[in-house]
Design an enzyme around this catalytic site. Structure first.
Site, mmCIF file in Angstrom:
data_model
loop_
_atom_site.group_PDB
_atom_site.id
_atom_site.type_symbol
_atom_site.label_atom_id
_atom_site.label_comp_id
_atom_site.label_asym_id
_atom_site.label_seq_id
_atom_site.Cartn_x
_atom_site.Cartn_y
_atom_site.Cartn_z
ATOM 1 N N ASP A 233 5.177 5.093 2.152
ATOM 2 C CA ASP A 233 5.421 6.637 2.987
ATOM 3 C C ASP A 233 6.256 5.868 4.070
ATOM 4 O O ASP A 233 7.267 6.911 4.487
ATOM 5 C CB ASP A 233 4.121 7.005 3.450
ATOM 6 C CG ASP A 233 3.364 7.521 2.319
ATOM 7 O OD1 ASP A 233 3.980 7.724 1.087
ATOM 8 O OD2 ASP A 233 2.363 7.888 2.464
ATOM 9 N N SER B 36 1.073 -1.183 -0.189
ATOM 10 C CA SER B 36 -0.071 0.018 0.009
ATOM 11 C C SER B 36 0.887 1.202 -0.008
ATOM 12 O O SER B 36 2.240 1.262 -0.022
ATOM 13 C CB SER B 36 -0.881 -0.065 1.020
ATOM 14 O OG SER B 36 -0.310 0.011 2.410
ATOM 15 N N LYS B 37 0.303 2.413 -0.188
ATOM 16 C CA LYS B 37 1.005 3.825 -0.065
ATOM 17 C C LYS B 37 1.544 3.880 1.065
ATOM 18 O O LYS B 37 2.613 4.424 1.264
ATOM 19 C CB LYS B 37 -0.135 4.812 -0.641
ATOM 20 C CG LYS B 37 0.526 6.227 -0.523
ATOM 21 C CD LYS B 37 -0.409 7.305 -0.858
ATOM 22 C CE LYS B 37 0.021 8.567 -0.805
ATOM 23 N NZ LYS B 37 0.690 9.080 0.576
ATOM 24 N N ARG B 38 0.958 3.547 2.151
ATOM 25 C CA ARG B 38 1.153 3.656 3.539
ATOM 26 C C ARG B 38 2.416 2.908 3.863
ATOM 27 O O ARG B 38 3.490 3.291 4.395
ATOM 28 C CB ARG B 38 0.351 3.041 4.668
ATOM 29 C CG ARG B 38 0.506 3.410 6.011
ATOM 30 C CD ARG B 38 -0.614 2.803 7.115
ATOM 31 N NE ARG B 38 -1.655 3.507 6.695
ATOM 32 C CZ ARG B 38 -2.903 3.006 6.545
ATOM 33 N NH1 ARG B 38 -3.008 1.567 6.753
ATOM 34 N NH2 ARG B 38 -4.146 3.751 6.437
#
Length: 507
Positions: free
Chosen positions: A269, A264-266
């Site tokens: 990040d 995921s993007k998380r």
């Protein structure tokens, strides 16, 4: 493959395109090109509540950057257009009506509140509510299977809200074939009666997807495994319409670097890597998401790493051009299990592609970076510098830090290196070295190397006592390519000046 291969990539424009979506597009592209087929882009934008204005163009730009452009799609070879589902709304009702007439679908008038009450009632009794053969005709649910045709017509005339549900057959075993997962058996009694059409005139994904694939003559549906639970319904819909179904292939997930759960993007990040092909700016919030392109990845490297996340060529080869990928790609070698993403492996791919590029190619990419830093340098000089430092670079941006001492004198010195290499007598040695360098008339690599090594040998000291402080003087740290290459590149005067600067700074 004798049939005319037509595949499609059908994203929803709800935000930036995840790298998992790019991989799906890539596999579709490779399959189409291998079989001289057509790669179609269809924008599935029926969910207007989640629609993002700039997402469609982002998708198109991303495919272009990856060098996997579509053959047919919005604004391009619209043979079976339009290619946006929102522009095809007029098509779907007739197909919903056809299913109703054939007895493969029915009207359902249950309100959201009534269905919620049924769910809670079932939960209270330790059961799960499923709208299907088990309860659709018992009278507690309000649909056209229990209402008379007159009652149905009256309700519709009155403006009662309704949906059209698919009537899943009872007591059947579906034998489904998937190009990746093989044979799958499904008991139809476990399936619910999915909504196909809503009273607002909009189809659900299931109906629109099947109708569009049929009308666009899609031969193979290659999509993510999140659609695997929909395969029974989609297969039944083809049967209900008496259409020939395409072949299906469901791709496994790209997993987090730790190996558990969807990437995921998380995760990106948190661990410091992008999950989108290109930088994306949210028009509402202004938030900017990193992209592989802007992070300095070559498109070829990004595509190569994606190709191997879930597909195995069956050989030890890891580096593939797009043409080689097209030739080697085979759905039979796509993995059933998820592929763990490795940020370090991604960097490795980029490093491999960077090393394959000539110093001349890299110079063209590096010059704008130098110019942005206010560095004006001769192109041939820059090309020589790039040739010396490129092997240590993973990204073009790395060339800046690896080569900054070729363009400017060091202004500080690595304190750990200075403490270890610059002794009390080093200043005197470096002063004497300056005299030696001043006496070298032809300041070539060979002459400089010979003269300095002869002098060190005559002093009967270890080479490290001179060479390490010399590197520290020229570079500011104990790094960089061959020391004599550096000296002759920056020139005799600059070499002397840097040694004198180090003496003044370090004693």
């Amino acid at each position: 493959m004798s049939e005319n291969v037509r595949v499609r990539f059908a994203p929803s424009p709800t935000g930036p395109l995840h790298m998992g979506g790019v991989r799906t597009a890539l596999y579709n592209y490779l399959f189409a090109k291998k079989h001289n087929g057509t790669f179609v882009l269809r924008i599935e934008d029926t969910d207007q509540t989640r629609y993002v204005a700039n997402a469609e163009q982002y998708i198109i730009d991303s495919l272009e950057w990856c060098n996997i452009p579509f053959d047919e799609g919005p604004g391009k070879n619209e043979k079976y257009g339009p290619y946006r589902q929102s522009e095809r709304k007029h098509l779907y009702k007739q197909y919903a009506d056809e299913l109703l007439e054939k007895g493969w679908a029915y009207y359902a008038f249950d309100t959201a509140e009534e269905l919620d009450a049924h769910r809670k009632d079932h939960e209270a009794n330790g059961k799960t509510f499923i709208y299907n053969w088990h309860n659709r005709e018992k009278g507690r649910l309000v649909n056209s299977l229990v209402l008379s045709s007159e009652e149905v017509e009256q309700r519709i005339a009155n403006g009662d809200k309704y949906v059209v549900r698919f009537k899943t057959p009872q007591d059947e075993t579906l034998i489904l074939e998937d190009e990746v997962r093989g044979t799958i058996k499904i008991d139809t009694n476990t399936l619910d009666d999915k909504v196909l059409f809503k009273s607002d005139g909009m189809p659900t994904y299931h109906l629109a997807n099947i109708v569009d694939d049929h009308l666009m003559k899609i031969s193979h549906v290659i999509r993510g495994e999140e659609w695997l639970p929909s395969l029974p319904l989609h297969t039944l819909l083809y049967k209900a319409f008496e259409w020939e179904a395409p072949k299906f292939a469901h791709l496994s997930l790209i997993l987090k670097p730790v190996g558990k759960g969807k990437l995921s993007k998380r995760d990106g990040d948190k661990l410091g890597f992008p999950v989108f092909p290109m930088e994306y700016t949210n028009e509402k919030s202004g938030d900017v998401s990193r992209g592989y392109k802007e992070d300095g990845y070559f498109a070829e490297a990004f595509v190569n790493l994606l190709a191997l996340l879930g597909w195995n060529p069956g050989t030890e080869q890891e580096l593939f051009s797009l043409e080689e990928l097209t030739e080697a790609f085979d759905l039979a070698r796509v993995s059933k299990s998820g592929a763990k993403f490795s940020p370090d492996k991604a960097k490795w791919f980029n490093q491999q592609y960077l090393q394959q590029k000539s110093a001349e190619e890299l110079t063209e990419l590096f010059l704008p970076i130098l110019n942005s830093q206010g560095v004006e340098a001769d192109k041939n000089y820059v090309q020589n510098v790039v040739g010396l430092v490129k092997e240590r670079a993973n990204f073009v941006n790395d060339l800046s830090e690896l080569s900054n001492f070729f363009f400017a004198d060091p202004t500080e010195y690595d304190p750990k290196a200075a403490k270890k290499q610059w002794k009390e007598t080093t200043g005197e040695l470096m002063t004497e070295l300056v005299s030696i360098i001043e006496g070298i008339e032809d300041f070539s690599i060979e002459n400089a190397q010979t003269e300095i090594k002869v002098w060190i040998t005559s002093k009967e000291i270890g080479f490290g006592k001179v060479m390490q402080p010399l590197r520290l003087s020229l570079v500011g740290k104990l790094a960089g390519p061959d020391l004599f290459e550096i000296m002759t590149m920056v020139g005799k005067e600059t070499t002397i000046k840097r040694i004198q600067n180090a003496i003044a700074a370090l004693g």
